[in-house]
Design a protein around this motif. Sequence first.
Motif, PDB file in Angstrom:
ATOM      1  N   CYS A  92       0.840   0.665   2.087  1.00  0.00           N
ATOM      2  CA  CYS A  92       0.634   1.159   0.730  1.00  0.00           C
ATOM      3  C   CYS A  92       0.318  -0.032  -0.171  1.00  0.00           C
ATOM      4  O   CYS A  92       0.950  -1.074  -0.069  1.00  0.00           O
ATOM      5  CB  CYS A  92       1.901   1.862   0.244  1.00  0.00           C
ATOM      6  N   ARG A 119       0.743  -0.183  -3.288  1.00  0.00           N
ATOM      7  CA  ARG A 119       1.665  -0.235  -4.423  1.00  0.00           C
ATOM      8  C   ARG A 119       3.038  -0.783  -3.985  1.00  0.00           C
ATOM      9  O   ARG A 119       3.611  -1.649  -4.622  1.00  0.00           O
ATOM     10  CB  ARG A 119       1.826   1.174  -4.986  1.00  0.00           C
ATOM     11  N   CYS A 120       3.593  -0.233  -2.890  1.00  0.00           N
ATOM     12  CA  CYS A 120       4.881  -0.745  -2.398  1.00  0.00           C
ATOM     13  C   CYS A 120       4.610  -1.573  -1.137  1.00  0.00           C
ATOM     14  O   CYS A 120       3.547  -2.153  -1.008  1.00  0.00           O
ATOM     15  CB  CYS A 120       5.853   0.409  -2.137  1.00  0.00           C
ATOM     16  N   CYS A 161       5.382   6.608  -3.505  1.00  0.00           N
ATOM     17  CA  CYS A 161       5.010   5.989  -4.790  1.00  0.00           C
ATOM     18  C   CYS A 161       4.461   7.045  -5.757  1.00  0.00           C
ATOM     19  O   CYS A 161       4.739   7.008  -6.950  1.00  0.00           O
ATOM     20  CB  CYS A 161       3.959   4.903  -4.574  1.00  0.00           C
ATOM     21  N   ARG A 175       9.305   0.693  -6.373  1.00  0.00           N
ATOM     22  CA  ARG A 175       9.094   1.993  -7.040  1.00  0.00           C
ATOM     23  C   ARG A 175       9.962   2.149  -8.279  1.00  0.00           C
ATOM     24  O   ARG A 175       9.565   2.789  -9.245  1.00  0.00           O
ATOM     25  CB  ARG A 175       9.374   3.142  -6.061  1.00  0.00           C
ATOM     26  N   CYS A 197       0.978   5.510  -1.346  1.00  0.00           N
ATOM     27  CA  CYS A 197       1.752   6.412  -0.484  1.00  0.00           C
ATOM     28  C   CYS A 197       2.394   7.548  -1.285  1.00  0.00           C
ATOM     29  O   CYS A 197       2.517   7.471  -2.513  1.00  0.00           O
ATOM     30  CB  CYS A 197       2.810   5.640   0.303  1.00  0.00           C
TER      31      CYS A 197
HETATM   32 ZN    ZN Z   1       4.001   3.157  -1.681  1.00  0.00          ZN
END
Ligand code: ZN
Length: 406
Positions: free
Chosen positions: A18, A20-21, A56, A336, A53
């Motif tokens: 992912c 983002r994370c 997120c 997150r 993901c």
């Molecule tokens: Zn994520």
Amino acid sequence: MDERLEVKYGLPEKVVFCKRCVMSNQRPASAVEFKHTIDSKKVTLNIGKDGVCDACRHADEKEKIDWKKREDELLLVLDKHRRNDGYYDCIVPGSGGKDSAFQSHVLKYKYGMHPLTVTWPPILYTDYGYRNFRRWVEVGGFDNISFNQNGRIMKLLTRLSIENLFHPFQTFMLGQKVLAPKVSLQYKIPLIFYGENEAEYGNPIADNATSLRDKSYFSMKNLDEMYLGGLSIKEIRERYKIELVDLTAYLPAPFEELEKSNIEVHYLGYYLKWTPQEVYYYAVENTGFEARPFRTQGTYSKYNSIDDKIDDLHYYTTFIKFGIGRATYDAAQEIRNRHLTREEGVALVKRFDGEFPDKYFDEIMDHIGMTRDRFMELCDQFRSPHLWVKEDGEWKLRHAVWHGDK
Ligand SMILES: [Zn+2]
């Protein structure tokens, strides 16, 4: 590399992280934990076309939630069930860790409920884990039912789940999952509160309230379809000369009984904003919760799931099977919640993920009757070739979240 590598457990062939994370698409949904195989086909974490993901995405949605409205919904549930006739009106399963401490405490002292707490004790308590349990009932002030298991069976099933599924924690998770509904039936308390909503982690179960009968692992239709530690009940009984009654603690309540009941399961995390770090502070303040006095091996944190010595080993096995260790789970969650940046998370994963949990290792092996060598042998057996490569005699991940930042 052109040759196609073997992919175990039905995991996605292409590893994607992912953006983002730090979580990858190799992470199976939690329902897989309860199966008799590790086949996770189609239930791994979904990462969308935009590279983000589902967990997120869920965190984004959480930002938009009207928590006042959610609390009003909670009040309706509570008002429907609250009793003032000297009897319990809800069940809170837990170990006295930060989550169950928070759940039971707000329900009782903020919302005027009368919870009965229910505990499936760890396979091997840590000292501070046991202290937290005692303080939960003593300082927090709760009645508690603890189910003390037949130790011989617990050891056997734990060993089998390591041998067959490389999952040291399955026995614990199963027992914990099935205990509350059984107590609920027995004591006629038709309201159970779990903590976080599973959608929190991108698992495909989004309901805030569910009837137990919808969930296969809460109820049992047919004994012949049940497995423990990767073996059918029949196989275990024949091979180890065990009576059915000795396995009952690990089996869900019968389907018909649950269907007749009106047990409701709710996730408090659906109704109240649930931030692990804040839940931790709340538990410290209100039930005397103490963090682990040292860093947990395999990660950087000190207060998540610290009451069972086997938990550390559990995350080591997820690292072997899915390439996802405890630091990845912790960092993903904290990114997150905006307590970490992704950059910090990646650095923590690089530093701690997959660290071997040797602190309690020998004690655990001793406890379940397995040798160190056997465990190491299993590690190699359970590595999926699409994730691992052996270079100069050392196993290396083919794909790691920090590779992109080299
Ligand atoms: Zn994520």
